[in-house]
Design a protein around this motif. Structure first.
Motif, PDB file in Angstrom:
ATOM      1  N   ARG A 134       0.935  -1.209  -0.050  1.00 16.48           N
ATOM      2  CA  ARG A 134       0.140  -0.116  -0.146  1.00 16.48           C
ATOM      3  C   ARG A 134       0.928   1.319  -0.023  1.00 16.48           C
ATOM      4  O   ARG A 134       0.337   2.499   0.244  1.00 16.48           O
ATOM      5  CB  ARG A 134      -0.921  -0.116   1.178  1.00 16.48           C
ATOM      6  CG  ARG A 134      -2.247  -0.873   1.206  1.00 16.48           C
ATOM      7  CD  ARG A 134      -2.956  -1.004   2.468  1.00 16.48           C
ATOM      8  NE  ARG A 134      -3.966  -2.230   2.349  1.00 16.48           N
ATOM      9  CZ  ARG A 134      -4.454  -2.747   3.392  1.00 16.48           C
ATOM     10  NH1 ARG A 134      -4.239  -2.270   4.828  1.00 16.48           N
ATOM     11  NH2 ARG A 134      -5.533  -3.392   3.039  1.00 16.48           N
ATOM     12  N   GLY A 135       2.255   1.125  -0.011  1.00 16.79           N
ATOM     13  CA  GLY A 135       3.115   2.218  -0.196  1.00 16.79           C
ATOM     14  C   GLY A 135       3.425   2.807   1.166  1.00 16.79           C
ATOM     15  O   GLY A 135       4.043   4.155   1.133  1.00 16.79           O
ATOM     16  N   GLU A 137      -7.970  -5.711  -0.468  1.00 13.35           N
ATOM     17  CA  GLU A 137      -9.427  -5.320  -0.641  1.00 13.35           C
ATOM     18  C   GLU A 137     -10.181  -5.968   0.365  1.00 13.35           C
ATOM     19  O   GLU A 137     -11.547  -5.817   0.295  1.00 13.35           O
ATOM     20  CB  GLU A 137      -9.995  -5.734  -2.265  1.00 13.35           C
ATOM     21  CG  GLU A 137      -9.170  -4.965  -3.069  1.00 13.35           C
ATOM     22  CD  GLU A 137      -9.647  -5.390  -4.564  1.00 13.35           C
ATOM     23  OE1 GLU A 137     -10.455  -6.636  -4.789  1.00 13.35           O
ATOM     24  OE2 GLU A 137      -9.086  -4.969  -5.624  1.00 13.35           O
ATOM     25  N   ARG A 138      -9.635  -6.767   1.128  1.00 12.82           N
ATOM     26  CA  ARG A 138     -10.261  -7.090   2.540  1.00 12.82           C
ATOM     27  C   ARG A 138     -11.308  -8.061   1.989  1.00 12.82           C
ATOM     28  O   ARG A 138     -12.512  -8.716   2.648  1.00 12.82           O
ATOM     29  CB  ARG A 138     -10.979  -6.113   3.336  1.00 12.82           C
ATOM     30  CG  ARG A 138     -10.319  -5.126   3.953  1.00 12.82           C
ATOM     31  CD  ARG A 138     -11.044  -4.202   4.947  1.00 12.82           C
ATOM     32  NE  ARG A 138      -9.766  -3.414   5.391  1.00 12.82           N
ATOM     33  CZ  ARG A 138      -9.300  -3.378   6.429  1.00 12.82           C
ATOM     34  NH1 ARG A 138      -9.502  -4.581   7.111  1.00 12.82           N
ATOM     35  NH2 ARG A 138      -8.397  -2.586   6.991  1.00 12.82           N
ATOM     36  N   PRO A 165      -0.023 -12.457  -6.646  1.00  8.19           N
ATOM     37  CA  PRO A 165      -0.461 -11.162  -6.803  1.00  8.19           C
ATOM     38  C   PRO A 165      -1.843 -11.052  -6.839  1.00  8.19           C
ATOM     39  O   PRO A 165      -2.520 -10.014  -6.078  1.00  8.19           O
ATOM     40  CB  PRO A 165      -0.121 -10.911  -8.673  1.00  8.19           C
ATOM     41  CG  PRO A 165       0.983 -11.557  -8.811  1.00  8.19           C
ATOM     42  CD  PRO A 165       0.553 -13.082  -7.980  1.00  8.19           C
ATOM     43  N   GLU A 166      -2.719 -12.052  -6.889  1.00 11.01           N
ATOM     44  CA  GLU A 166      -4.426 -12.266  -6.646  1.00 11.01           C
ATOM     45  C   GLU A 166      -4.515 -12.258  -5.370  1.00 11.01           C
ATOM     46  O   GLU A 166      -5.183 -11.530  -4.620  1.00 11.01           O
ATOM     47  CB  GLU A 166      -5.021 -13.193  -7.490  1.00 11.01           C
ATOM     48  CG  GLU A 166      -6.418 -13.557  -7.142  1.00 11.01           C
ATOM     49  CD  GLU A 166      -7.244 -12.579  -7.035  1.00 11.01           C
ATOM     50  OE1 GLU A 166      -7.071 -11.414  -7.588  1.00 11.01           O
ATOM     51  OE2 GLU A 166      -8.361 -12.617  -6.170  1.00 11.01           O
ATOM     52  N   GLY A 167      -3.581 -12.818  -4.732  1.00 17.20           N
ATOM     53  CA  GLY A 167      -3.553 -13.039  -3.109  1.00 17.20           C
ATOM     54  C   GLY A 167      -3.629 -11.722  -2.514  1.00 17.20           C
ATOM     55  O   GLY A 167      -4.159 -11.437  -1.433  1.00 17.20           O
ATOM     56  N   TYR A 168      -2.467 -10.899  -2.884  1.00 17.17           N
ATOM     57  CA  TYR A 168      -2.377  -9.689  -2.181  1.00 17.17           C
ATOM     58  C   TYR A 168      -3.483  -8.807  -2.534  1.00 17.17           C
ATOM     59  O   TYR A 168      -4.083  -7.908  -1.626  1.00 17.17           O
ATOM     60  CB  TYR A 168      -1.114  -8.836  -2.987  1.00 17.17           C
ATOM     61  CG  TYR A 168       0.352  -9.251  -2.114  1.00 17.17           C
ATOM     62  CD1 TYR A 168       0.869 -10.569  -2.611  1.00 17.17           C
ATOM     63  CD2 TYR A 168       0.922  -8.560  -1.436  1.00 17.17           C
ATOM     64  CE1 TYR A 168       2.084 -11.019  -1.913  1.00 17.17           C
ATOM     65  CE2 TYR A 168       1.949  -8.893  -0.912  1.00 17.17           C
ATOM     66  CZ  TYR A 168       2.816  -9.918  -1.218  1.00 17.17           C
ATOM     67  OH  TYR A 168       4.019 -10.330  -0.524  1.00 17.17           O
ATOM     68  N   LYS A 169      -4.071  -8.933  -3.914  1.00 18.04           N
ATOM     69  CA  LYS A 169      -5.084  -8.046  -4.019  1.00 18.04           C
ATOM     70  C   LYS A 169      -6.409  -8.348  -3.074  1.00 18.04           C
ATOM     71  O   LYS A 169      -7.056  -7.457  -2.678  1.00 18.04           O
ATOM     72  CB  LYS A 169      -5.355  -8.296  -5.634  1.00 18.04           C
ATOM     73  CG  LYS A 169      -6.251  -7.123  -6.276  1.00 18.04           C
ATOM     74  CD  LYS A 169      -5.871  -7.260  -7.745  1.00 18.04           C
ATOM     75  CE  LYS A 169      -6.753  -6.423  -8.709  1.00 18.04           C
ATOM     76  NZ  LYS A 169      -8.315  -6.683  -8.672  1.00 18.04           N
ATOM     77  N   ALA A 170      -6.516  -9.645  -2.860  1.00 20.61           N
ATOM     78  CA  ALA A 170      -7.745 -10.054  -2.171  1.00 20.61           C
ATOM     79  C   ALA A 170      -7.714  -9.500  -0.879  1.00 20.61           C
ATOM     80  O   ALA A 170      -8.643  -9.451  -0.089  1.00 20.61           O
ATOM     81  CB  ALA A 170      -7.899 -11.630  -2.065  1.00 20.61           C
TER      82      ALA A 170
END
Lengths: 340, 340
Positions: B46-47, B330-331, B322-327
């Motif tokens: 998230r920076g 995005e909670r 990458p999809e895991g991080y996104k999930a």
């Protein structure tokens, strides 16, 4: 009766105040034998905290003059020592040893003001402890010290988990720091490092049990403590100054998994959460639950095993309280005892 | 081998990385069976923390493929669970139970990166623990959880002094908070209050042992905890969020003399010293010394007495990291397990 009132910062007067009376059946009236000036009394004196015609003082020893109908543990004529925080000593928090967080906690400093000839002590049974008899005059300063400065230094050492096999570092050479040195010694600490730059206080620290003196402060002080402890830091650190720098010095001086006990912080201290986190240390602080320790401390003093009274280096009659404040403010005295 | 690299915030890729090799005689090479994504991996994502082509991951279980000449406690073929902090487990700090502050401490996250097929684990003897045998597949998620999220939640509960007769409040319903609920239950706490607004997580908290749910936050949350504890506050409070608000909520929810355990804080948390002081509480925080608890946690899992693996609610192959991080960002998922 005569008592101290702080009109405003720097303006301390001794004047007539109403004699205290029993209000609640759990009250006692104590005729004071001695009282003293605390480092924390200098905060309003210096304008760091507000002061507006405020009664002063929270340390006290004396003789019980009158008790309310429900008081059972102390009686008229008893010589008593009291904590600087009122406590019932029966609630769940008191029973867990945290009398300064009692559900009936009240700060003597804020409402009672024991720099006076007499004081009304609420919850007398839970706040006062009678000595085994009438004390010899030379024991009075030590018994008075138990009321706050010794009790607070003792708590700081307990909070820092000082004990056998431990290296204890004490940040601050004021009266509380010196009492923490005494406490660490009594608790059996193996090595006691006093952080002090003041030759007279270094001497007193050594008298009370310090094995090492470190004059460096801040990061240099931390480096020195690490050097003295094989790079690890002290097991136990007492913070007895209360500034941002001293608090972080104490954090830095504590080894991972070690214990930091702190007994006062200024209003502007902001602890960086991430630094405290990565230090990985135990902390315990707050106004000392002096009442927990009073019976034992009184006995140690009574048996002449400790002499915390040496921390007082100026004795003045109550009427000269303003000079006492000045002497402490100008660092001409470590701690002033007021007598009658 | 394949492994996860975070190029920059939000940009996670799975790519070819060099196979690890034994460097020091105390190293082991572990072929990973499973790994996962941690809440803390979202900080650089998230920076909030910098990320520049950084290897990722610090939770891991797998089979020892090779050991250095000095490794004695694990052998080729052993199934092992490792801590997210490297430790020698022999130094004075480790022996005191604070392996995350070991004199040889190294964060797996920063240099090793276990979101990969293999990992070189330094100080293998002091970091890895072998399971009693090859685990049944259904035990893998729970064993993986022991590597950090369970070990961290467990430490938080221990740091908060959770135990028989205690009321434990857990601030935070993320994976660590849920594991702290599980730990408090195992440690024998009488009452466990989960602070959560999320229906699914409330359900899981109750499954793991929560007796009460509090949805309020901040001062309202504190008031609710006080209401549930006779005005006193909880004996034990776990802080498992790490923001300014949650930290102060945890401080406020702890009774005088009580214990606050915290296992993560953001870089911008500044604790007002005076509030912490007047709270009069014990605190203990820091990266969890998971290694201290691993042998017991493995046994509890092996004996099917606890099932921390339920905290994983999304399973993906490593290639879909990458999809895991996104999930998680995005909670949509509490915690993602990555398999091979």
């Amino acid at each position: 009766m005569r008592g101290v009132v702080m009109y405003t910062a720097g303006d301390v007067r001794v004047e007539e105040r109403d004699d205290p009376k029993i209000v609640e059946p759990t009250d006692a009236i104590v005729k004071l034998t001695a009282t003293c000036i605390c480092g924390s009394d200098l905060w309003p004196y210096r304008g760091i905290e507000p002061a507006d015609h405020q009664v002063m003082g929270h340390e006290y020893v004396g003789v019980v003059e009158e008790v309310g109908s429900e008081v059972k543990n102390v009686k008229v004529g008893d010589f008593v020592v009291g904590s600087f925080v009122i406590s019932d000593n029966t609630c769940e928090i008191c029973q867990a040893g945290f009398q300064s967080k009692c559900v009936h906690a009240e700060f003597v400093a804020q409402t009672i003001g024991t720099q006076a000839e007499k004081a009304r002590i609420p919850h007398a049974d839970g706040t006062l402890v009678a000595t085994p008899g009438q004390p010899e005059p030379e024991l009075i300063p030590s018994l008075l010290a138990a009321s706050d400065v010794l009790g607070t230094g003792w708590y700081a050492a307990v909070a820092a988990d000082a004990g056998p096999g431990k290296t204890v570092a004490v940040v601050g050479d004021g009266a509380v720091g010196l009492m923490a040195v005494l406490a660490a010694k009594q608790l059996g600490a193996e090595r006691i490092i006093a952080m002090s730059r003041h030759p007279e206080r270094q001497k007193l620290a050594r008298y009370y049990g310090a094995t090492d003196i470190v004059e460096e402060r801040g990061e240099e002080g931390v480096a020195k403590i690490k050097e003295l402890t094989g790079g690890l830091g002290a097991h136990s650190v007492v913070e007895a100054v209360g500034t941002q720098e001293s608090f972080m010095q104490a954090v830095g001086a504590t080894r991972g998994g070690g214990h930091l006990g702190y007994v006062g912080v200024n209003y502007d201290v902001k602890i960086p959460g991430i630094e405290l986190f990565f230090a990985g240390i135990h902390t315990l602080g707050g106004p000392a639950p002096v009442r927990r320790f009073l019976p034992d401390l009184i006995q140690l003093i009574w048996d002449r095993k400790i002499d915390p009274g040496k921390v007082f280096d100026l004795t003045l009659p109550l009427e000269q309280a303003p000079e006492g404040y000045k002497a402490m403010d100008e660092r001409r005295a470590t701690k002033v005892i007021l007598t009658f």
